[in-house]
Scaffold this motif. Structure first.
Motif, PDB file in Angstrom:
ATOM      1  N   ARG A 127      45.112 -10.270 -17.710  1.00  0.00           N
ATOM      2  CA  ARG A 127      44.906 -10.728 -19.092  1.00  0.00           C
ATOM      3  C   ARG A 127      45.903 -10.046 -20.015  1.00  0.00           C
ATOM      4  O   ARG A 127      46.409  -8.982 -19.723  1.00  0.00           O
ATOM      5  CB  ARG A 127      43.480 -10.402 -19.567  1.00  0.00           C
ATOM      6  N   ASN A 128      46.145 -10.679 -21.163  1.00  0.00           N
ATOM      7  CA  ASN A 128      46.982 -10.092 -22.217  1.00  0.00           C
ATOM      8  C   ASN A 128      48.336  -9.636 -21.682  1.00  0.00           C
ATOM      9  O   ASN A 128      48.817  -8.535 -21.976  1.00  0.00           O
ATOM     10  CB  ASN A 128      46.249  -8.916 -22.872  1.00  0.00           C
ATOM     11  N   GLN A 129      48.972 -10.504 -20.914  1.00  0.00           N
ATOM     12  CA  GLN A 129      50.272 -10.180 -20.343  1.00  0.00           C
ATOM     13  C   GLN A 129      51.365 -10.336 -21.406  1.00  0.00           C
ATOM     14  O   GLN A 129      51.397 -11.322 -22.138  1.00  0.00           O
ATOM     15  CB  GLN A 129      50.571 -11.079 -19.149  1.00  0.00           C
ATOM     16  N   ALA A 130      52.268  -9.390 -21.415  1.00  0.00           N
ATOM     17  CA  ALA A 130      53.313  -9.402 -22.449  1.00  0.00           C
ATOM     18  C   ALA A 130      54.289 -10.546 -22.267  1.00  0.00           C
ATOM     19  O   ALA A 130      54.833 -11.068 -23.251  1.00  0.00           O
ATOM     20  CB  ALA A 130      54.065  -8.070 -22.422  1.00  0.00           C
ATOM     21  N   THR A 131      54.511 -10.961 -21.021  1.00  0.00           N
ATOM     22  CA  THR A 131      55.557 -11.953 -20.751  1.00  0.00           C
ATOM     23  C   THR A 131      55.026 -13.300 -20.301  1.00  0.00           C
ATOM     24  O   THR A 131      55.814 -14.213 -20.041  1.00  0.00           O
ATOM     25  CB  THR A 131      56.523 -11.421 -19.681  1.00  0.00           C
ATOM     26  N   ASP A 132      53.717 -13.446 -20.203  1.00  0.00           N
ATOM     27  CA  ASP A 132      53.174 -14.729 -19.760  1.00  0.00           C
ATOM     28  C   ASP A 132      51.721 -14.842 -20.203  1.00  0.00           C
ATOM     29  O   ASP A 132      51.146 -13.908 -20.749  1.00  0.00           O
ATOM     30  CB  ASP A 132      53.281 -14.862 -18.233  1.00  0.00           C
ATOM     31  N   SER A 133      51.136 -15.993 -19.933  1.00  0.00           N
ATOM     32  CA  SER A 133      49.768 -16.257 -20.369  1.00  0.00           C
ATOM     33  C   SER A 133      48.752 -15.577 -19.458  1.00  0.00           C
ATOM     34  O   SER A 133      49.096 -15.073 -18.376  1.00  0.00           O
ATOM     35  CB  SER A 133      49.510 -17.765 -20.396  1.00  0.00           C
ATOM     36  N   ASP A 134      47.504 -15.563 -19.893  1.00  0.00           N
ATOM     37  CA  ASP A 134      46.431 -15.036 -19.060  1.00  0.00           C
ATOM     38  C   ASP A 134      46.409 -15.753 -17.710  1.00  0.00           C
ATOM     39  O   ASP A 134      46.569 -16.976 -17.639  1.00  0.00           O
ATOM     40  CB  ASP A 134      45.079 -15.243 -19.743  1.00  0.00           C
ATOM     41  N   PHE A 135      46.201 -14.964 -16.656  1.00  0.00           N
ATOM     42  CA  PHE A 135      46.005 -15.459 -15.292  1.00  0.00           C
ATOM     43  C   PHE A 135      47.262 -16.069 -14.659  1.00  0.00           C
ATOM     44  O   PHE A 135      47.181 -16.650 -13.572  1.00  0.00           O
ATOM     45  CB  PHE A 135      44.846 -16.474 -15.220  1.00  0.00           C
ATOM     46  N   SER A 173      58.429 -20.145  -8.436  1.00  0.00           N
ATOM     47  CA  SER A 173      58.081 -20.991  -9.573  1.00  0.00           C
ATOM     48  C   SER A 173      56.650 -20.657  -9.969  1.00  0.00           C
ATOM     49  O   SER A 173      55.937 -19.975  -9.245  1.00  0.00           O
ATOM     50  CB  SER A 173      58.237 -22.480  -9.240  1.00  0.00           C
ATOM     51  N   ARG A 174      56.233 -21.150 -11.109  1.00  0.00           N
ATOM     52  CA  ARG A 174      54.999 -20.667 -11.720  1.00  0.00           C
ATOM     53  C   ARG A 174      53.754 -21.057 -10.925  1.00  0.00           C
ATOM     54  O   ARG A 174      53.622 -22.183 -10.450  1.00  0.00           O
ATOM     55  CB  ARG A 174      54.891 -21.233 -13.143  1.00  0.00           C
ATOM     56  N   THR A 175      52.849 -20.113 -10.800  1.00  0.00           N
ATOM     57  CA  THR A 175      51.508 -20.373 -10.287  1.00  0.00           C
ATOM     58  C   THR A 175      50.510 -19.653 -11.166  1.00  0.00           C
ATOM     59  O   THR A 175      50.847 -18.708 -11.877  1.00  0.00           O
ATOM     60  CB  THR A 175      51.322 -19.886  -8.835  1.00  0.00           C
TER      61      THR A 175
END
Length: 258
Positions: free
Chosen positions: A239-247, A205-207
């Motif tokens: 940073r600048n991830q195509a599928t999710d937010s920064d970090f 799950s998201r972290t």
């Protein structure tokens, strides 16, 4: 450096405990995650300490990022700060919330501090050594001991998130024949692996990076590792991830000695 990080984490934890005992004020961010006045107070303390001691090292801190303040970290060494990891545990009156401060170099966590103020336990790592100390009720730090991951036995013990468990985690445990597991909040899961009290922590799950960096630093210094589903070490400063937010982190599995 590590002594400064420890002192800052303890000062932040002391402020958190004051609010914990008096009752926190809770609001919700746009992503529906909770934030309290303890998160904000602790972050102010840590940011002030880091700015005074290390003015040239940028700091990525959870509440600052939520407010839109993101420093330029491209190609730089930087700090990652979660002033109160396990806010849901904090609100729910569980004791397994932590203060996390990590130093990142070339995408890897090379030093970190995890302080659990309600438990009076401080974990730290730098220079390839992982350490544990007890912090007294008067916030005095007792002598530290060196900790390390244990070798795997025939029966694995897993750790899972108390507040963010998932069907994928349950499936992973079943696939690997793991029936013995404990639900724990915050970055303490990394520290329990580092201390040799468990073997594996699967996270499906998201972290965010500030959730994991300090604990991951301690685990790696203790002889463990954190790997993505592709088998690569978890990296920091994304940073600048195509599928999710920064970090944001991908799914991962942390483990002790293989």
């Amino acid at each position: 450096m590590l002594d400064i990080l420890k002192k800052s984490a303890i000062a932040a934890g002391r402020a958190i405990l004051d609010i914990y005992h008096s009752g926190p004020e809770v609001v919700y961010k746009p992503d529906c995650s909770p934030v309290t006045d303890a998160d904000e107070c602790a972050e102010r303390i840590i940011l002030a300490d880091l700015a005074a001691a290390f003015p040239d090292i940028p700091v990525v801190a959870e509440e600052s990022v939520a407010a839109g303040s993101i420093p330029n970290i491209s190609g730089k060494t930087f700090f990652l700060v979660d002033p109160l990891d396990g806010t849901k545990e904090f609100i729910g009156r569980h004791n397994d919330f932590t203060v996390n401060i990590a130093l990142i170099e070339s995408g890897a966590p090379v030093a970190g501090v995890v302080y659990a103020p309600a438990l009076g336990i401080l974990y730290a790592a730098s220079g390839g050594r992982a350490l544990k100390s007890v912090v007294s009720e008067t916030f005095m730090v007792e002598p530290e001991t060196v900790i390390g991951c244990r070798s795997r036995g025939d029966r694995l013990v897993a750790l899972a998130s108390r507040s963010h468990n998932s069907a994928e985690t349950v499936a992973y445990l079943a696939e690997h024949g793991i029936t013995d597991y404990e639900a724990v909040g915050s970055s303490l899961k990394f520290c329990l692996l580092a201390e040799g009290l468990a073997d594996v922590y699967p996270r499906f799950s998201r972290t965010m990076e500030w959730d994991t960096a300090a604990g991951d630093a301690i685990l790696r210094a203790a002889g463990g590792e954190t790997l993505t589903m592709e088998g690569m070490p978890l990296t920091y400063g994304k940073r600048n991830q195509a599928t999710d937010s920064d970090f944001a982190n991908p799914w991962f599995v942390s483990r002790g000695k293989v």
